[in-house]
Design an enzyme around this catalytic site. Sequence first.
Site, mmCIF file in Angstrom:
data_model
loop_
_atom_site.group_PDB
_atom_site.id
_atom_site.type_symbol
_atom_site.label_atom_id
_atom_site.label_comp_id
_atom_site.label_asym_id
_atom_site.label_seq_id
_atom_site.Cartn_x
_atom_site.Cartn_y
_atom_site.Cartn_z
ATOM 1 N N LYS A 19 0.829 -1.215 0.000
ATOM 2 C CA LYS A 19 0.000 0.000 0.000
ATOM 3 C C LYS A 19 0.859 1.260 0.000
ATOM 4 O O LYS A 19 0.503 2.269 -0.580
ATOM 5 C CB LYS A 19 -0.883 0.016 1.252
ATOM 6 C CG LYS A 19 -2.142 -0.769 1.071
ATOM 7 C CD LYS A 19 -3.152 -0.396 2.149
ATOM 8 C CE LYS A 19 -4.290 -1.388 2.096
ATOM 9 N NZ LYS A 19 -4.654 -1.928 3.362
ATOM 10 N N ARG A 20 1.969 1.155 0.678
ATOM 11 C CA ARG A 20 2.916 2.257 0.771
ATOM 12 C C ARG A 20 3.300 2.798 -0.619
ATOM 13 O O ARG A 20 3.547 3.981 -0.795
ATOM 14 C CB ARG A 20 4.158 1.666 1.446
ATOM 15 C CG ARG A 20 5.109 2.546 2.124
ATOM 16 C CD ARG A 20 5.994 1.699 3.075
ATOM 17 N NE ARG A 20 6.359 0.397 2.530
ATOM 18 C CZ ARG A 20 7.332 0.192 1.656
ATOM 19 N NH1 ARG A 20 8.038 1.204 1.205
ATOM 20 N NH2 ARG A 20 7.620 -1.022 1.234
#
Length: 469
Positions: free
Chosen positions: A242-243
């Site tokens: 997600k980063r």
Amino acid sequence: MSEHVVTRIAPSPTGFMHVGTARTALFNWLYARGRGGQFLLRIEDTDRARSTPEATEAILKGMDWLGLDYDGEVVSQFARAERHAEVAHALLEKGAAYKCFSTQQDIEAFREAARAEGRSTLFQSPWRDCEPSQHPDAPYVVRLKTPQDGETVIDDQVQGRVTIRNDQLDDMVLLRSDGTPVYMLAVVVDDHDMGVTHVIRGDDHLNNAARQMGIYQAMGWPLPVYAHIPLIHGPDGKKLSKRHGALGVDEYQKMGYPAAGMRNYLARLGWSHGDDEFFTDDQAKEWFDLDGIGRSPARLDFKKLDNICGLHIAAAEDAALLQELEAFLAVTDRPGLTDAQRDAMARGMYCLKERAKSFPELLEKAQFILTDTPVVPDEKAAKALDSVSRGILAALTPQLQNASWDRNSLEAEMNGFAEAQETKFGKLAAPLRAALAGRAATPSVFDMMLVLGREESLARIAQAAGDQG
Ligand code: GLU
């Protein structure tokens, strides 16, 4: 080519459609389509707690957007649970599986004792060789009788020869005590029944392959060819998370990348054909092969994605591009085109598609078509409309009124006018851009005038000459 090929993509519908799933789908699609084979879609929705209809919808939409057409109906794994159980029972019949009555506590106790004695904690069921006449009337699971010696060799087309010692595989559960089949069994039964010949999937499933092979072998079914592809990493080389942003294919669609560019980029993400970076679907179908898949994880590279998409936009057929652009407007909740705008976009697509890497960039260039009229120049453009420039525009208007409205005449007219004004055409360009588009950066002045036509162009120039400031 007479090779019989059936591939599939088998996503679990537990959220959005991951870009890695899209890449795996693309590889399977290319492999099948390049060989006159079939490409199937199976939704692995056995995990009822995590599977949602919205997630299935997202997968179907993602496939549709990417143009990855599949053959036949979508298969629901959950709907086939009875068939999966039937195979587990067939394995029991054959003696290739057995009923195991060990409880959770029994298994724990086994592990504790194994730990204490320094043995492998892999569970060995005491029921493996038990005579059915000795079976208690109690709940049981069905386990596969995995060979206890020898090894399982996965002849993987990407990873090479992968050997796993059979004593490192426990007797996996096929049916739970409530009679429901486990996922590992479902995958094998479905792949077999669907006639899948090639399993191309993420290498996070490599360990599963060894266990799944056990079921094929026990059933006497032919094994598929395996190709486990390395996962996609983020630009920093770490596992995609997600980063890094942009995990779902829908996000790429909403960023305005054309599907053909996305296919080209995803194909290059982990696969190569010589030095080819930019290619068509037909070329990719012809070239795609398992040999070209690399063994190390590919990194997402947005700059490369931009470049490839820019090339695809420039190479696209105008009408198809306009259609895709309108689809982009719809998915991003932007206003649709009016008929007049659509006509002008169609006329202007030849210049709009140059050097646009995404649909938002193309729309930016199309501002002269999409702008409200009268045109209100933005801050930068307004600076080009000082009183001297407005005077020039005012003087230009009557000249243009009499000009033939084609590129050569307009160019000759402007150059003549610039000469008469003792200036260069370049000096005229900035106020004309401001007048026609209200922007400082636009397609060429001639392109805009030709696309807008005489009447509209003159109206805008007169407006800028007269009313501004
Ligand atoms: N359902 C699995 C996944 O989404 C894929 C299983 C397979 O390809 O065998 O990762």
